[in-house]
Design an enzyme around this catalytic site. Sequence first.
Site, PDB file in Angstrom:
ATOM      1  N   HIS A   1     -66.023 108.081  39.815  1.00 37.29           N
ATOM      2  CA  HIS A   1     -64.540 108.575  40.035  1.00 37.29           C
ATOM      3  C   HIS A   1     -64.974 108.434  42.023  1.00 37.29           C
ATOM      4  O   HIS A   1     -64.321 109.090  42.839  1.00 37.29           O
ATOM      5  CB  HIS A   1     -65.005 110.038  40.624  1.00 37.29           C
ATOM      6  CG  HIS A   1     -63.841 111.326  40.009  1.00 37.29           C
ATOM      7  ND1 HIS A   1     -63.103 112.358  41.622  1.00 37.29           N
ATOM      8  CD2 HIS A   1     -62.882 110.958  39.736  1.00 37.29           C
ATOM      9  CE1 HIS A   1     -62.092 112.261  40.710  1.00 37.29           C
ATOM     10  NE2 HIS A   1     -61.737 112.190  39.826  1.00 37.29           N
TER      11      HIS A   1
ATOM     12  N   GLU B   1     -66.152 104.413  34.732  1.00 41.42           N
ATOM     13  CA  GLU B   1     -64.605 104.348  35.326  1.00 41.42           C
ATOM     14  C   GLU B   1     -64.863 104.513  36.623  1.00 41.42           C
ATOM     15  O   GLU B   1     -65.663 105.509  37.273  1.00 41.42           O
ATOM     16  CB  GLU B   1     -64.147 105.594  35.293  1.00 41.42           C
ATOM     17  CG  GLU B   1     -62.509 105.736  35.518  1.00 41.42           C
ATOM     18  CD  GLU B   1     -61.821 106.489  34.850  1.00 41.42           C
ATOM     19  OE1 GLU B   1     -61.636 106.377  33.929  1.00 41.42           O
ATOM     20  OE2 GLU B   1     -60.848 107.419  35.282  1.00 41.42           O
TER      21      GLU B   1
ATOM     22  N   ASP C   1     -66.613 109.065  33.983  1.00 40.54           N
ATOM     23  CA  ASP C   1     -66.149 109.243  35.524  1.00 40.54           C
ATOM     24  C   ASP C   1     -66.242 109.407  36.529  1.00 40.54           C
ATOM     25  O   ASP C   1     -67.411 110.053  36.789  1.00 40.54           O
ATOM     26  CB  ASP C   1     -64.876 109.785  35.493  1.00 40.54           C
ATOM     27  CG  ASP C   1     -63.481 109.279  36.638  1.00 40.54           C
ATOM     28  OD1 ASP C   1     -64.395 108.345  37.252  1.00 40.54           O
ATOM     29  OD2 ASP C   1     -62.923 109.259  36.681  1.00 40.54           O
TER      30      ASP C   1
ATOM     31  N   HIS D   1     -54.182 105.201  33.555  1.00 43.89           N
ATOM     32  CA  HIS D   1     -54.406 106.444  34.108  1.00 43.89           C
ATOM     33  C   HIS D   1     -53.245 107.403  34.284  1.00 43.89           C
ATOM     34  O   HIS D   1     -52.233 107.156  34.412  1.00 43.89           O
ATOM     35  CB  HIS D   1     -54.725 105.933  35.421  1.00 43.89           C
ATOM     36  CG  HIS D   1     -54.897 107.049  36.809  1.00 43.89           C
ATOM     37  ND1 HIS D   1     -54.508 107.602  37.031  1.00 43.89           N
ATOM     38  CD2 HIS D   1     -56.623 107.853  36.248  1.00 43.89           C
ATOM     39  CE1 HIS D   1     -55.259 108.640  37.709  1.00 43.89           C
ATOM     40  NE2 HIS D   1     -56.603 108.934  37.342  1.00 43.89           N
TER      41      HIS D   1
HETATM   42 MG   LIG Z   1     -61.031 107.977  37.770  1.00 41.64          MG
END
Ligand SMILES: [Mg+2]
Length: 382
Positions: A185, A209, A183, A285
């Site tokens: 982020h 991600e 991720d 998610h």
């Molecule tokens: Mg995430």
Amino acid sequence: MKITSFELFQVPPRWLFLKIETDEGITGWGEPVIEGRAHSVKAAVEELMEGLVGEDPLPIEDHWNKMYRSGFYRGGPILMSAIAGIDQALWDIKGKYYNAPVYDLMGGKCRDTIKVYSWIGGDRPAEVGQAAKEVVGAGFTAVKMNGTEELQYIDSLEKIDEAVSRIAAVREAVGNSVGIGIDFHGRVHKPMAKILAKELEAYRPMFIEEPVLSQNNEALKEIAQHTYIPIATGERMFSRWDFKGVLAGGYVDIIQPDLSHAGGITETKKIASMAEAYDVALAPHCPLGPIALAACLQVDATSHNAFIQEQSLGIHYNQENDILDYIKDRSVFAYKDGYVKIPDGPGLGIEIDEEYVREKAKDVKHWRNPIWRHQDGSIAEW
Ligand SMILES: [Mg+2]
């Protein structure tokens, strides 16, 4: 049947639960929340419920359209999360009314189980390596980790090396049979995202991600030209209209709508079907609570393109309470060989421990996003 009342419970670690009651004694639960903005979502739920109390809960599609389309201003995290939680609770009521799991009312399930992944934390390579070993030892076959700390638009190669060494440690610890989701982020900007993606390729991640913030999704097209790693995004996208651009543009391989942010079961099922038509996978998610996860599993059950489900057991946010604390029968989320069975009880398939919810809602602390700054004092993406 008529909706008679509703109640909202803010509970630790950072969740908001909604209970809707009917005159037939059937109750439904939803989880309308944006992490760090629970109060704002609560206010939005209260406004939207003005149009639902006194109504029959069963025509969900009409209620969804009323909540969405009768607002002149629409979309965004707060409103769509409020709609999401209400939608989940309405589906829970409908399932209990017909004594059927939600997936049966959506056409029936196309799978019995779905793969789940577990988060791993830790800052140093040895720590993440150890954390990954423990999670795999507990039966998971896929993990997810943050790729990096804050990164400037253009940052040092040292930070890239740090990120690479952490991923390398995990791959070495768990071998090639375990999927590693990385991720970014939304912390990374386009220039560094291209470099990171290229450097991480050697460790064969399952996906990267949010390589960039979803507001910068057009950058994904360029990043994709620098790597063969599947690109995932979507936790900060809230409706079909938010997803249509990335799907039509061919920017993504995996979409990650959040069942508590993207308009609930009704909307996420439609987003999933749109993605299927573009040969894009679904991985909802869900770093949230048990109601959100139960809702995810209902959509996973009916979506051919769903391949893995996020879940929050043991996630770093769950300090005071974890996902199993609020449900009566914990066996519904018993993971086996890296998979979870699709719950087959009526509605969302879970039973909320209301007494415990009430107890924990008494004195809740508000969870807030950390505020990060770069070395020069400017705000960094968290
Ligand atoms: Mg995430």
